[in-house]
Design a protein around this motif. Structure first.
Motif, short mmCIF file in Angstrom:
data_model
loop_
_atom_site.label_atom_id
_atom_site.label_comp_id
_atom_site.label_asym_id
_atom_site.label_seq_id
_atom_site.Cartn_x
_atom_site.Cartn_y
_atom_site.Cartn_z
N LEU A 1 35.53 11.49 78.89
CA LEU A 1 34.64 11.60 77.73
C LEU A 1 33.28 12.15 78.14
N HIS A 2 32.79 11.72 79.30
CA HIS A 2 31.51 12.24 79.78
C HIS A 2 31.58 13.74 80.04
N HIS A 3 32.70 14.19 80.57
CA HIS A 3 32.87 15.61 80.85
C HIS A 3 32.85 16.42 79.56
N LYS A 4 33.45 15.88 78.49
CA LYS A 4 33.52 16.63 77.24
C LYS A 4 32.20 16.61 76.47
N TYR A 5 31.58 15.43 76.38
CA TYR A 5 30.41 15.29 75.50
C TYR A 5 29.08 15.32 76.23
N GLY A 6 29.10 15.18 77.55
CA GLY A 6 27.86 15.21 78.31
C GLY A 6 27.04 13.95 78.20
N ILE A 7 27.64 12.86 77.73
CA ILE A 7 26.95 11.58 77.62
C ILE A 7 27.85 10.49 78.19
N TRP A 8 27.24 9.40 78.64
CA TRP A 8 28.02 8.26 79.10
C TRP A 8 28.32 7.38 77.90
N THR A 9 29.57 7.26 77.57
CA THR A 9 29.96 6.48 76.40
C THR A 9 31.40 6.00 76.56
N THR A 10 31.68 4.85 75.98
CA THR A 10 33.06 4.39 75.90
C THR A 10 33.72 4.93 74.64
N SER A 11 32.90 5.36 73.67
CA SER A 11 33.39 5.91 72.42
C SER A 11 32.20 6.41 71.61
N THR A 12 32.39 7.50 70.90
CA THR A 12 31.33 7.96 69.99
C THR A 12 31.40 7.22 68.66
N ALA A 13 32.46 6.47 68.42
CA ALA A 13 32.65 5.79 67.14
C ALA A 13 31.56 4.76 66.88
N GLY A 14 31.22 3.96 67.91
CA GLY A 14 30.22 2.92 67.71
C GLY A 14 28.88 3.49 67.32
N THR A 15 28.45 4.53 68.02
CA THR A 15 27.15 5.16 67.72
C THR A 15 27.14 5.75 66.32
N LEU A 16 28.19 6.49 65.97
CA LEU A 16 28.23 7.13 64.66
C LEU A 16 28.35 6.11 63.53
N ASN A 17 29.25 5.15 63.67
CA ASN A 17 29.48 4.20 62.58
C ASN A 17 28.26 3.33 62.31
N THR A 18 27.62 2.82 63.37
CA THR A 18 26.43 1.99 63.15
C THR A 18 25.31 2.79 62.53
N SER A 19 25.22 4.08 62.87
CA SER A 19 24.19 4.94 62.27
C SER A 19 24.50 5.24 60.82
N TRP A 20 25.74 5.64 60.53
CA TRP A 20 26.11 6.01 59.16
C TRP A 20 25.95 4.85 58.20
N TYR A 21 26.45 3.67 58.58
CA TYR A 21 26.38 2.54 57.66
C TYR A 21 24.96 2.01 57.51
N LEU A 22 24.14 2.23 58.51
CA LEU A 22 22.75 1.76 58.41
C LEU A 22 21.99 2.52 57.34
N VAL A 23 22.06 3.86 57.36
CA VAL A 23 21.31 4.66 56.39
C VAL A 23 22.14 5.03 55.17
N GLY A 24 23.43 4.71 55.19
CA GLY A 24 24.28 4.93 54.02
C GLY A 24 25.00 6.26 53.99
N HIS A 25 24.78 7.10 55.01
CA HIS A 25 25.43 8.43 55.03
C HIS A 25 25.23 9.06 56.41
N PRO A 26 26.07 10.00 56.76
CA PRO A 26 25.85 10.72 58.02
C PRO A 26 24.63 11.64 57.92
N GLN A 27 24.07 11.97 59.06
CA GLN A 27 23.02 12.98 59.12
C GLN A 27 23.56 14.15 59.92
N TRP A 28 23.73 15.28 59.24
CA TRP A 28 24.39 16.42 59.85
C TRP A 28 23.42 17.23 60.70
N LYS A 29 23.98 18.09 61.53
CA LYS A 29 23.16 19.00 62.32
C LYS A 29 22.33 19.88 61.41
N GLN A 30 21.17 20.31 61.88
CA GLN A 30 20.27 21.12 61.07
C GLN A 30 20.90 22.43 60.63
#
Length: 509
Positions: A216-245
């Motif tokens: 996963l680190h090789h593909k995304y360039g970050i140390w993570t066990t999953s991108t799901a936790g980061t994305l889900n906690t962010s999306w549900y917090l503000v109520g929607h995803p924030q897309w790339k500019q």
């Protein structure tokens, strides 16, 4: 009693489950749950040796197993159902092990196993990839910890570490839960050896998980066990995803042959705000936790109307320990209360707490046994076990009715699209929920690529600039809309009434 006799309720119920699945599959073969398009696509990538199958949002375990069946010539959807049925069989087996551990009487064992078999027929289709396998592996670690030889057998510490790894591969949520659960349960089991147990099990899990984390680190360039936790906690917090500019109205698929962006949402996501970023977000998170507690209660009631009562009984197991000796019911209660903690930051739906189903059944059965051996109204007591077990089937029955023949229409339309040589990228303005899921299934069945539109209050003409930008070929609509270009000239309609309920306009050649 011979082990085969002890597990006879499991064997018969597993046979019942397999038989029911065989006969009902034709009516559920086109149902794809909201996550299914991503999982199925990833499984097919693994089967073909496509390196893009590596994914940080969707867990790999079921994808790997499904890919093996695909390689043998089995179609993707039947392969996923077969693999999920194996996970359900493990779930059923470990549940019977809990019933035996807690001395549930034979008649209740049969009733609970048959109920679970029918429940699992629903669960296999409702979520076709990760939850059942996760629960099987995690419940197996708990069952091992409840064994009398656990504290004195280091090999079992290693075993739960290996099972923890499989649980993590099945669903990333297991990674933090396994660590927390192992530390807390082993502490209450034996305060002398808990640290050795925890360090051994967690170290084994980390070592076995490390290759996947490095990938996963090789593909995304970050140390993570999953991108799901980061994305889900962010999306549900503000109520929607924030897309790339760079994203305006259309969300492009991550790869040219992806059904839509959901195959790897990390590649389209922008900022990921979290509650520690500001006091405002901290307040939002507190509100979210309050809402999620209510959703947790609703999810419990959907599993069984008796589950809140069972939860109360579990609190008594924790607060009223009468002995210093390890009480399996107490340890089971600790694990049950730990399990949903992480979801408090995100969301709740019943499948998130399927881990509670065997635990709830054990606790309810213990209470029923006390009543059945007492001096109460024997006629009423005879009805209670049936009512208790049937309560776990209310939502499954409703779910099976809802899923009946769902997706069949989209598969038929996809075949018509292929006959009309409508192949390539498309977009559509649809409402979230059933309509959007219909388009997602159309993308998967037809092999076309859906450019999603997250906004709803826009017109077809507003989408045209982004369709030009990405060179999206088609515009799909289910209403009477006629699409015209910026000068008012109508785009050619390719379907011309040949597909019921769908119009396709060609925007770009």
């Amino acid at each position: 009693m011979h082990p085969i006799q002890k597990y006879m309720p499991f064997f018969i119920s597993a046979l019942l489950m397999g038989t029911v699945l065989y006969f009902i599959f034709p009516h559920y073969q086109y149902y794809i749950d909201p996550d299914g398009t991503a999982y199925l696509t990833i499984a097919k990538r693994y089967a073909s040796g496509d390196g893009r199958a590596i994914n940080g949002y969707w867990s790999p375990w079921s994808c790997w197993l499904t890919a093996i069946l695909i390689k043998t010539g089995v179609q993707a959807i039947p392969a996923s159902v077969i693999i999920n049925a194996f996970g359900a069989t493990g779930f059923l087996y470990i549940s019977q092990s809990f019933f035996l551990k807690f001395g549930i009487i034979r008649n209740l064992q049969w009733l609970l196993n048959i109920t679970l078999a029918l429940f699992l027929c629903y669960a296999i289709f409702w979520q076709s990839f990760d939850d059942l396998w996760e629960c099987f592996f995690l419940l197996s670690t708990l069952r091992i910890m409840l064994g009398s030889r656990f504290t004195g057998t280091p090999g079992l510490w290693v075993a739960i570490g290996a099972l923890g790894t499989l649980a993590y591969f099945a669903k990333a949520y297991s990674f933090p839960f396994f660590i927390l659960n192992t530390i807390c349960c082993s502490y209450f089991i034996d305060k002398k050896t808990w640290l050795k147990i925890s360090l051994t099990a967690i170290l084994v899990m980390l070592l076995l998980s490390l290759p996947w984390i490095l990938i996963l680190h090789h593909k995304y360039g970050i140390w993570t066990t999953s991108t799901a936790g980061t994305l889900n906690t962010s999306w549900y917090l503000v109520g929607h995803p924030q897309w790339k500019q760079s994203i305006n109205l259309l969300i492009p698929p991550p790869y040219p042959d992806s059904p839509y962006y959901w195959e790897d949402p990390w590649l389209a996501n922008g900022a990921t705000p979290h509650f520690w970023n500001s006091w405002h977000l901290l307040g939002l998170q507190a509100l979210r936790i309050g809402v999620n507690i209510l959703k947790l209660l609703g999810s419990m009631l959907q599993l069984s109307v008796f589950l809140p009562v069972i939860l109360f009984l579990l609190t008594r197991f924790i607060s009223n320990r009468k002995t210093r000796l390890p009480d399996p019911a107490f340890i089971m209660a600790v694990s049950a209360f730990l399990f949903p903690i992480g979801y408090l930051l995100v969301n709740f739906e019943p499948r998130y707490i399927w881990y509670w189903v065997p635990i709830g059944m054990v606790t309810g059965a213990l209470l029923l046994q006390d009543q059945m051996t007492g001096h109460g109204n024997k006629k009423a007591i005879g009805v209670l076990p049936v009512l208790f077990t049937l309560s776990f089937l209310i939502i499954p029955v409703w779910g099976m009715v809802k899923m009946y023949d769902e997706g069949e229409q989209e598969n038929a339309i996809a075949l018509q699209l292929k006959q009309l040589n409508i192949r390539g990228s498309f977009t559509a303005i649809v409402k979230p929920g059933a309509e959007s899921q219909r388009m997602e299934r159309l993308a998967y069945f037809s092999g076309n690529q859906l450019y999603s539109i997250p906004k709803q209050d826009i017109s077809a003409k507003e989408v045209l600039p982004d369709m030009r930008r990405y060179h999206v070929k088609y515009f799909f609509t289910t209403d009477t809309t006629r699409l015209s270009d910026e000068q008012g000239n109508p785009f050619p309609e390719l379907t011309r009434g040949r597909i019921s309920g769908l119009k396709v306009f060609q925007v770009n050649p």
